[in-house]
Motif scaffolding. Structure first.
Motif, mmCIF file in Angstrom:
data_model
loop_
_atom_site.group_PDB
_atom_site.id
_atom_site.type_symbol
_atom_site.label_atom_id
_atom_site.label_comp_id
_atom_site.label_asym_id
_atom_site.label_seq_id
_atom_site.Cartn_x
_atom_site.Cartn_y
_atom_site.Cartn_z
ATOM 1 N N GLY A 25 -8.431 12.880 14.373
ATOM 2 C CA GLY A 25 -9.517 12.456 13.909
ATOM 3 C C GLY A 25 -10.825 12.848 15.079
ATOM 4 O O GLY A 25 -11.894 12.989 14.580
ATOM 5 N N HIS A 26 -10.377 12.917 16.086
ATOM 6 C CA HIS A 26 -11.394 13.458 17.234
ATOM 7 C C HIS A 26 -11.969 14.762 17.035
ATOM 8 O O HIS A 26 -12.967 14.975 17.633
ATOM 9 N N ILE A 27 -11.500 15.710 16.329
ATOM 10 C CA ILE A 27 -12.134 16.911 15.922
ATOM 11 C C ILE A 27 -13.065 16.919 14.761
ATOM 12 O O ILE A 27 -13.965 17.853 14.774
ATOM 13 N N LEU A 28 -13.220 15.749 14.240
ATOM 14 C CA LEU A 28 -14.122 15.851 13.176
ATOM 15 C C LEU A 28 -15.457 15.587 13.626
ATOM 16 O O LEU A 28 -15.612 14.864 14.488
ATOM 17 N N SER A 29 -16.562 16.121 12.571
ATOM 18 C CA SER A 29 -17.816 16.077 13.231
ATOM 19 C C SER A 29 -18.355 14.520 12.663
ATOM 20 O O SER A 29 -17.654 13.898 11.916
ATOM 21 N N ASN A 30 -19.617 13.941 13.135
ATOM 22 C CA ASN A 30 -20.194 12.981 12.816
ATOM 23 C C ASN A 30 -20.367 12.708 11.067
ATOM 24 O O ASN A 30 -20.127 11.596 10.629
ATOM 25 N N GLN A 31 -20.830 13.883 10.629
ATOM 26 C CA GLN A 31 -21.042 13.882 9.286
ATOM 27 C C GLN A 31 -19.703 13.411 8.261
ATOM 28 O O GLN A 31 -19.577 12.960 7.473
ATOM 29 N N TYR A 80 0.859 -1.247 0.052
ATOM 30 C CA TYR A 80 0.083 -0.126 0.182
ATOM 31 C C TYR A 80 0.971 1.260 -0.076
ATOM 32 O O TYR A 80 2.205 1.314 0.513
ATOM 33 N N VAL A 81 0.412 2.258 -0.607
ATOM 34 C CA VAL A 81 0.960 3.607 -0.522
ATOM 35 C C VAL A 81 0.220 4.329 0.492
ATOM 36 O O VAL A 81 -1.220 4.346 0.615
ATOM 37 N N THR A 82 0.812 5.011 1.500
ATOM 38 C CA THR A 82 0.164 5.726 2.546
ATOM 39 C C THR A 82 0.413 7.280 2.567
ATOM 40 O O THR A 82 1.483 7.758 2.106
ATOM 41 N N LEU A 83 -0.647 7.943 2.787
ATOM 42 C CA LEU A 83 -0.661 9.427 2.876
ATOM 43 C C LEU A 83 -1.177 9.966 4.294
ATOM 44 O O LEU A 83 -2.308 9.567 4.562
ATOM 45 N N HIS A 84 -0.221 10.385 4.884
ATOM 46 C CA HIS A 84 -0.397 10.721 6.228
ATOM 47 C C HIS A 84 -0.588 12.227 6.435
ATOM 48 O O HIS A 84 0.189 12.971 6.028
ATOM 49 N N ILE A 85 -1.763 12.535 6.804
ATOM 50 C CA ILE A 85 -2.437 14.128 6.770
ATOM 51 C C ILE A 85 -3.149 14.223 8.119
ATOM 52 O O ILE A 85 -3.465 13.298 8.973
ATOM 53 N N THR A 86 -3.332 15.376 8.664
ATOM 54 C CA THR A 86 -3.911 15.818 9.662
ATOM 55 C C THR A 86 -5.350 16.412 9.637
ATOM 56 O O THR A 86 -5.642 16.741 8.398
ATOM 57 N N ALA A 87 -6.381 16.065 10.447
ATOM 58 C CA ALA A 87 -7.571 16.657 10.329
ATOM 59 C C ALA A 87 -8.050 17.993 10.469
ATOM 60 O O ALA A 87 -8.621 18.765 9.855
ATOM 61 N N ARG A 88 -7.049 18.679 11.312
ATOM 62 C CA ARG A 88 -6.911 20.074 11.583
ATOM 63 C C ARG A 88 -6.663 21.052 10.289
ATOM 64 O O ARG A 88 -5.877 20.795 9.304
ATOM 65 N N GLY A 89 -7.816 21.967 9.849
ATOM 66 C CA GLY A 89 -7.755 22.810 8.898
ATOM 67 C C GLY A 89 -7.973 22.149 7.443
ATOM 68 O O GLY A 89 -7.850 22.509 6.333
ATOM 69 N N LEU A 90 -8.709 20.959 7.583
ATOM 70 C CA LEU A 90 -8.966 20.225 6.269
ATOM 71 C C LEU A 90 -10.303 21.313 5.492
ATOM 72 O O LEU A 90 -10.404 21.088 4.127
ATOM 73 N N GLY A 91 -11.260 21.537 6.278
ATOM 74 C CA GLY A 91 -12.282 22.192 5.690
ATOM 75 C C GLY A 91 -13.344 21.156 5.264
ATOM 76 O O GLY A 91 -13.683 20.166 6.106
ATOM 77 N N ASP A 92 -13.826 21.373 3.864
ATOM 78 C CA ASP A 92 -14.767 20.418 3.389
ATOM 79 C C ASP A 92 -14.111 19.255 2.867
ATOM 80 O O ASP A 92 -13.399 19.346 1.841
ATOM 81 N N LEU A 93 -14.295 17.989 3.485
ATOM 82 C CA LEU A 93 -13.709 16.911 3.193
ATOM 83 C C LEU A 93 -13.761 16.376 1.998
ATOM 84 O O LEU A 93 -12.805 16.154 1.005
ATOM 85 N N ALA A 94 -15.142 16.469 1.225
ATOM 86 C CA ALA A 94 -15.466 16.173 0.050
ATOM 87 C C ALA A 94 -14.628 16.773 -1.176
ATOM 88 O O ALA A 94 -14.070 16.339 -2.034
ATOM 89 N N ALA A 95 -14.514 18.231 -0.769
ATOM 90 C CA ALA A 95 -13.888 19.012 -1.799
ATOM 91 C C ALA A 95 -12.380 18.830 -1.840
ATOM 92 O O ALA A 95 -11.582 19.035 -2.768
ATOM 93 N N TYR A 96 -11.627 18.769 -0.710
ATOM 94 C CA TYR A 96 -10.325 18.805 -0.386
ATOM 95 C C TYR A 96 -9.825 17.194 -0.816
ATOM 96 O O TYR A 96 -8.867 17.334 -1.691
ATOM 97 N N LEU A 97 -10.645 16.275 -0.497
ATOM 98 C CA LEU A 97 -10.210 15.065 -1.025
ATOM 99 C C LEU A 97 -10.305 14.590 -2.363
ATOM 100 O O LEU A 97 -9.494 13.750 -3.095
#
Length: 159
Positions: free
Chosen positions: A113-119, A43-60
């Motif tokens: 990941g504890h800062i992310l909302s349920n959605q 596997y190739v791993t991509l290590h990122i932080t959840a802080r400052g991601l904003g809209d996940l769908a748009a960012y990812l």
């Protein structure tokens, strides 16, 4: 014994469920071991932080605009000092396009990941169904030992 872990159950569960919620000791060290095991398994791993991601769908998975710090520079003489907007390709799609030929897929390892909302967690849990080559490991919190569970189960506990 924690130092001689092979990581096979972790990789097997990640392939089975597609997403895992991870609880790791706060002093760290275990994440790197399991990421090494994932890379050794193909596997190739991509290590990122959840802080400052904003809209996940748009960012990812979508083209999104970013505005770097303006540092006092203005875009126009009469406008606000906010700087230009630069458009960046989607992170996951870009990584998938550049996977090595014999790679099993991309593992998105997200810390804090504890800062992310349920959605947002629900969206991450559905990512492997959108593209099966993508697996997600989300660090949900700390614990005395390294443990994991399917991400959907961590969502039920959090709500």
């Amino acid at each position: 014994m924690a130092l001689i872990t092979t990581g096979k159950p972790f990789i097997r569960d990640l392939e089975k469920f597609g997403t895992l919620g991870v609880y790791a000791p706060l002093e760290g060290g275990f994440e790197g071991r399991y990421q090494r095991r994932l890379r050794a398994a193909g596997y190739v791993t991509l290590h990122i932080t959840a802080r400052g991601l904003g809209d996940l769908a748009a960012y990812l998975t979508g083209v999104h605009g970013i505005r770097p710090p303006h540092l006092g520079k203005k875009t126009t003489p009469n406008g606000a000092a906010v700087g230009f907007v630069y458009y960046v390709p989607p992170i996951i799609n870009y990584q998938l396009e550049h996977l090595p030929p014999k790679s099993k897929g991309l593992v998105l390892w997200i810390i804090e990941g504890h800062i992310l909302s349920n959605q947002e967690v629900e969206y991450l849990a559905s990512l492997p169904s959108i593209d099966p080559r993508v697996k997600v490991v989300l660090e949900r919190g700390g614990d005395r030992f390294f443990r994991w569970t399917p991400l959907e189960k961590t969502l039920l506990v959090a709500s």
